[in-house]
Design an enzyme around this catalytic site. Sequence first.
Site, PDB file in Angstrom:
ATOM      1  N   LYS A  65      31.259  49.701  42.506  1.00  0.00           N
ATOM      2  CA  LYS A  65      30.605  49.548  41.196  1.00  0.00           C
ATOM      3  C   LYS A  65      29.077  49.488  41.290  1.00  0.00           C
ATOM      4  O   LYS A  65      28.385  49.922  40.371  1.00  0.00           O
ATOM      5  CB  LYS A  65      31.111  48.291  40.480  1.00  0.00           C
ATOM      6  CG  LYS A  65      32.550  48.403  39.986  1.00  0.00           C
ATOM      7  CD  LYS A  65      32.942  47.129  39.226  1.00  0.00           C
ATOM      8  CE  LYS A  65      34.417  47.133  38.899  1.00  0.00           C
ATOM      9  NZ  LYS A  65      34.813  45.973  38.079  1.00  0.00           N
ATOM     10  N   ASP A 100      33.470  46.636  31.628  1.00  0.00           N
ATOM     11  CA  ASP A 100      33.975  45.267  31.834  1.00  0.00           C
ATOM     12  C   ASP A 100      33.283  44.339  30.830  1.00  0.00           C
ATOM     13  O   ASP A 100      33.886  43.411  30.282  1.00  0.00           O
ATOM     14  CB  ASP A 100      33.666  44.769  33.251  1.00  0.00           C
ATOM     15  CG  ASP A 100      34.535  45.429  34.307  1.00  0.00           C
ATOM     16  OD1 ASP A 100      35.659  45.851  33.988  1.00  0.00           O
ATOM     17  OD2 ASP A 100      34.083  45.520  35.465  1.00  0.00           O
TER      18      ASP A 100
HETATM   19  P1  NAP Z   1      33.395  38.531  43.136  1.00  0.00           P
HETATM   20  O1  NAP Z   1      32.223  39.383  42.798  1.00  0.00           O
HETATM   21  O2  NAP Z   1      33.880  38.488  44.545  1.00  0.00           O
HETATM   22  O3  NAP Z   1      33.042  37.024  42.657  1.00  0.00           O
HETATM   23  C1  NAP Z   1      33.925  35.971  42.953  1.00  0.00           C
HETATM   24  C2  NAP Z   1      33.505  34.712  42.192  1.00  0.00           C
HETATM   25  O4  NAP Z   1      34.536  33.719  42.382  1.00  0.00           O
HETATM   26  C3  NAP Z   1      32.204  34.097  42.692  1.00  0.00           C
HETATM   27  O5  NAP Z   1      31.529  33.531  41.587  1.00  0.00           O
HETATM   28  C4  NAP Z   1      32.704  33.018  43.658  1.00  0.00           C
HETATM   29  O6  NAP Z   1      31.798  31.948  43.824  1.00  0.00           O
HETATM   30  C5  NAP Z   1      33.924  32.529  42.910  1.00  0.00           C
HETATM   31  N1  NAP Z   1      34.892  31.868  43.778  1.00  0.00           N
HETATM   32  C6  NAP Z   1      35.670  32.441  44.739  1.00  0.00           C
HETATM   33  N2  NAP Z   1      36.452  31.508  45.312  1.00  0.00           N
HETATM   34  C7  NAP Z   1      36.144  30.324  44.720  1.00  0.00           C
HETATM   35  C8  NAP Z   1      36.613  28.993  44.881  1.00  0.00           C
HETATM   36  N3  NAP Z   1      37.563  28.688  45.769  1.00  0.00           N
HETATM   37  N4  NAP Z   1      36.111  28.046  44.073  1.00  0.00           N
HETATM   38  C9  NAP Z   1      35.158  28.327  43.147  1.00  0.00           C
HETATM   39  N5  NAP Z   1      34.664  29.574  42.959  1.00  0.00           N
HETATM   40  C10 NAP Z   1      35.155  30.555  43.729  1.00  0.00           C
HETATM   41  O7  NAP Z   1      34.675  38.929  42.277  1.00  0.00           O
HETATM   42  P2  NAP Z   1      34.694  39.610  40.817  1.00  0.00           P
HETATM   43  O8  NAP Z   1      34.742  41.081  40.974  1.00  0.00           O
HETATM   44  O9  NAP Z   1      33.643  38.984  39.980  1.00  0.00           O
HETATM   45  O10 NAP Z   1      36.142  39.156  40.294  1.00  0.00           O
HETATM   46  C11 NAP Z   1      36.415  37.796  39.945  1.00  0.00           C
HETATM   47  C12 NAP Z   1      37.818  37.731  39.306  1.00  0.00           C
HETATM   48  O11 NAP Z   1      37.802  38.460  38.076  1.00  0.00           O
HETATM   49  C13 NAP Z   1      38.913  38.371  40.176  1.00  0.00           C
HETATM   50  O12 NAP Z   1      40.085  37.593  40.062  1.00  0.00           O
HETATM   51  C14 NAP Z   1      39.125  39.729  39.533  1.00  0.00           C
HETATM   52  O13 NAP Z   1      40.454  40.216  39.699  1.00  0.00           O
HETATM   53  C15 NAP Z   1      38.872  39.384  38.061  1.00  0.00           C
HETATM   54  N6  NAP Z   1      38.459  40.557  37.261  1.00  0.00           N
HETATM   55  C16 NAP Z   1      39.229  40.873  36.201  1.00  0.00           C
HETATM   56  C17 NAP Z   1      38.878  41.925  35.387  1.00  0.00           C
HETATM   57  C18 NAP Z   1      39.752  42.264  34.216  1.00  0.00           C
HETATM   58  O14 NAP Z   1      39.604  43.347  33.643  1.00  0.00           O
HETATM   59  N7  NAP Z   1      40.644  41.365  33.796  1.00  0.00           N
HETATM   60  C19 NAP Z   1      37.722  42.671  35.668  1.00  0.00           C
HETATM   61  C20 NAP Z   1      36.932  42.316  36.767  1.00  0.00           C
HETATM   62  C21 NAP Z   1      37.316  41.246  37.571  1.00  0.00           C
HETATM   63  P3  NAP Z   1      30.679  32.001  44.993  1.00  0.00           P
HETATM   64  O15 NAP Z   1      29.544  32.804  44.431  1.00  0.00           O
HETATM   65  O16 NAP Z   1      30.331  30.581  45.211  1.00  0.00           O
HETATM   66  O17 NAP Z   1      31.314  32.652  46.194  1.00  0.00           O
END
Ligand code: NAP
Length: 269
Positions: A65, A100
């Site tokens: 992305k 998104d």
């Molecule tokens: P990402 O860029 O890897 O970001 C992950 C986020 O989760 C960061 O803010 C991280 O905090 C936090 N995190 C991870 N483990 C944690 C824990 N144990 N406790 C507290 N915070 C934690 O991932 P992303 O692409 O943003 O995706 C995040 C979620 O959204 C995923 O589950 C993904 O499947 C979902 N999503 C859904 C859609 C949809 O259309 N429904 C679209 C996009 C994403 P740190 O910065 O401290 O590491």
Amino acid sequence: MDVYALIGNPVEHSLSPPMHEAAYDALDIDARYVTFEPPEDGGAAAIESAATLGVAGLNVTIPFKQQVIEAVDPAPLAARIGAVNTVDFSTSPPTGYNTDATGVVRSFAHHGVSLSGTAVVVGAGGAGRATAFALADEGLTVHVVNRTESKARDLATAVADTGGDAEGHGLDALPDLLPGADLLVNATSVGMEEDASPVPADALHADLAVLDAVYSPIETRLLQDAAAVGATTIDGAWMLLFQGVEAFERWTGEDAPVDEMNDALRKRL
Ligand code: NAP
């Protein structure tokens, strides 16, 4: 026949092909939606290849992305977020959108939630960035809360620098922030395939509308806790649906058959 595609690595479990093909079937559009898995540094090259091959529209998922930005002309919101998940090849260079972000806004709107007041966005990764910019653009005050507080502060600064009203905090701020919040979004991966929530249950209240970006499971611990106090709950499949709806509408210029796309998606979750 038009060909639409998704690039990601991995992509084999993507729900986008059945969701988009349900739309083509419903509107009698002669098109197919396929997936490609380029090497992890191949995002920009994949855009050029897709343009050469005459692909009509491309979705982009992890890890591409951010990479593909250099190969497209990003729309203003996508440029500010720094990530593109939808490419339109009808322009030269191709235009890159971040649906998104619009997916979040349309999910709340679809559930009759007023896009005003104060939002708490938990998470400052890709989903958190898209959500924070999108809700700030709607005029909400946005509190970004993240495990790594510096990332929340950096994101809030980026939102504020482009005219939004945003502040960044660590996770320990949630009990103080939630009583004054109208909208809550979990944009972390907490709750994915686990019975865990990033938000203390006793900080939730009935006047909140809660969107969980996590869609596996559909009924996350956060959504169960939110439903228990009478809050409005919106699962992550709605966000997934509306990012696809927005992409379909940008590519075809037609209103998407939302119910058929939703049925196709939920049948597979
Ligand atoms: P990402 O860029 O890897 O970001 C992950 C986020 O989760 C960061 O803010 C991280 O905090 C936090 N995190 C991870 N483990 C944690 C824990 N144990 N406790 C507290 N915070 C934690 O991932 P992303 O692409 O943003 O995706 C995040 C979620 O959204 C995923 O589950 C993904 O499947 C979902 N999503 C859904 C859609 C949809 O259309 N429904 C679209 C996009 C994403 P740190 O910065 O401290 O590491």
